[in-house]
Design an enzyme around this catalytic site. Structure first.
Site, short mmCIF file in Angstrom:
data_model
loop_
_atom_site.label_atom_id
_atom_site.label_comp_id
_atom_site.label_asym_id
_atom_site.label_seq_id
_atom_site.Cartn_x
_atom_site.Cartn_y
_atom_site.Cartn_z
N ASN A 87 0.85 -1.19 0.00
CA ASN A 87 0.00 0.00 0.00
C ASN A 87 0.89 1.25 0.00
O ASN A 87 1.91 1.28 0.69
CB ASN A 87 -0.89 0.02 1.25
CG ASN A 87 -1.87 -1.15 1.26
OD1 ASN A 87 -2.39 -1.55 0.23
ND2 ASN A 87 -2.13 -1.69 2.44
N HIS A 100 6.55 -2.07 3.19
CA HIS A 100 6.35 -3.46 3.59
C HIS A 100 5.51 -4.16 2.55
O HIS A 100 4.64 -3.55 1.92
CB HIS A 100 5.67 -3.54 4.97
CG HIS A 100 4.47 -2.65 5.13
ND1 HIS A 100 4.60 -1.29 5.38
CD2 HIS A 100 3.16 -2.90 5.05
CE1 HIS A 100 3.39 -0.75 5.46
NE2 HIS A 100 2.49 -1.72 5.24
N HIS A 102 2.78 -7.04 2.25
CA HIS A 102 1.87 -7.97 2.92
C HIS A 102 1.89 -9.29 2.14
O HIS A 102 1.84 -9.29 0.90
CB HIS A 102 0.44 -7.44 2.90
CG HIS A 102 0.20 -6.18 3.66
ND1 HIS A 102 -0.33 -6.16 4.93
CD2 HIS A 102 0.39 -4.88 3.32
CE1 HIS A 102 -0.45 -4.89 5.34
NE2 HIS A 102 -0.03 -4.10 4.38
P1 AMP Z 1 -0.41 -0.75 5.90
O1 AMP Z 1 -1.80 -0.36 6.30
O2 AMP Z 1 -0.31 -1.32 4.51
O3 AMP Z 1 0.57 0.37 6.16
O4 AMP Z 1 -0.02 -1.99 6.83
C1 AMP Z 1 0.54 -1.84 8.10
C2 AMP Z 1 0.38 -3.17 8.78
O5 AMP Z 1 1.24 -3.19 9.89
C3 AMP Z 1 -1.03 -3.44 9.30
O6 AMP Z 1 -1.51 -4.65 8.72
C4 AMP Z 1 -0.83 -3.57 10.81
O7 AMP Z 1 -1.65 -4.56 11.38
C5 AMP Z 1 0.63 -3.93 10.90
N1 AMP Z 1 1.29 -3.54 12.14
C6 AMP Z 1 1.29 -2.32 12.75
N2 AMP Z 1 2.04 -2.36 13.86
C7 AMP Z 1 2.54 -3.62 13.95
C8 AMP Z 1 3.39 -4.29 14.88
N3 AMP Z 1 3.90 -3.67 15.97
N4 AMP Z 1 3.69 -5.60 14.66
C9 AMP Z 1 3.18 -6.24 13.60
N5 AMP Z 1 2.39 -5.67 12.67
C10 AMP Z 1 2.06 -4.38 12.85
#
Ligand code: AMP
Ligand code: ZN
Length: 114
Positions: A87, A100, A102
């Site tokens: 994203n 990142h 997914h």
């Molecule tokens: P996005 O919305 O594409 O930026 O995805 C960010 C992702 O990071 C989301 O799916 C969150 O659930 C995940 N996330 C946020 N903080 C953490 C964390 N401390 N450990 C693991 N995943 C996280």
């Protein structure tokens, strides 16, 4: 980046369920899984968004994709299929500003995405 949650995970300051790690890339379980299998693959280097990816850093994206496929194979859902998502910025649904990938698996995915 001191205020970046994923940099804190890389540094070991915030716990995460690590799935894979090498010198460039870290993969860990998403805290709020959106599928039976939901892993995030990140570069250890802080890159805020895909828009900020330089030619010099671009090879890490290939590395992330290969790690995503290896995670899928290791967890047994590579052949059934899975989805990778990156994203970017507000309309793309990005909430953590450290790039990142997914890796979502274990259920059917719809198209178009929401
Ligand atoms: P996005 O919305 O594409 O930026 O995805 C960010 C992702 O990071 C989301 O799916 C969150 O659930 C995940 N996330 C946020 N903080 C953490 C964390 N401390 N450990 C693991 N995943 C996280
Ligand atoms: Zn970061």
């Amino acid at each position: 980046m001191t205020d970046c949650v994923f940099c804190k995970i890389v540094a070991g300051d915030i716990p995460a369920k690590t799935v894979f790690e090498d010198e460039e890339v870290l993969a860990f379980e998403d805290l709020s899984p959106q599928a039976p299998q939901h892993v995030l693959v990140i570069p250890k280097k802080h890159i805020a968004t895909l828009n900020d990816l330089t030619a010099e850093d671009a090879p890490v994206i290939g590395k992330m994709a290969r790690v995503a496929a290896q995670v899928a194979r290791d967890r047994g859902f590579a052949e059934d299929g899975y989805r990778t998502v990156m994203n970017c910025n507000q309309l793309g649904g990005q909430t953590v500003y450290h790039i990142h990938m997914h890796v979502l698996g274990g259920r059917g995915m719809s198209w178009p995405p929401g």
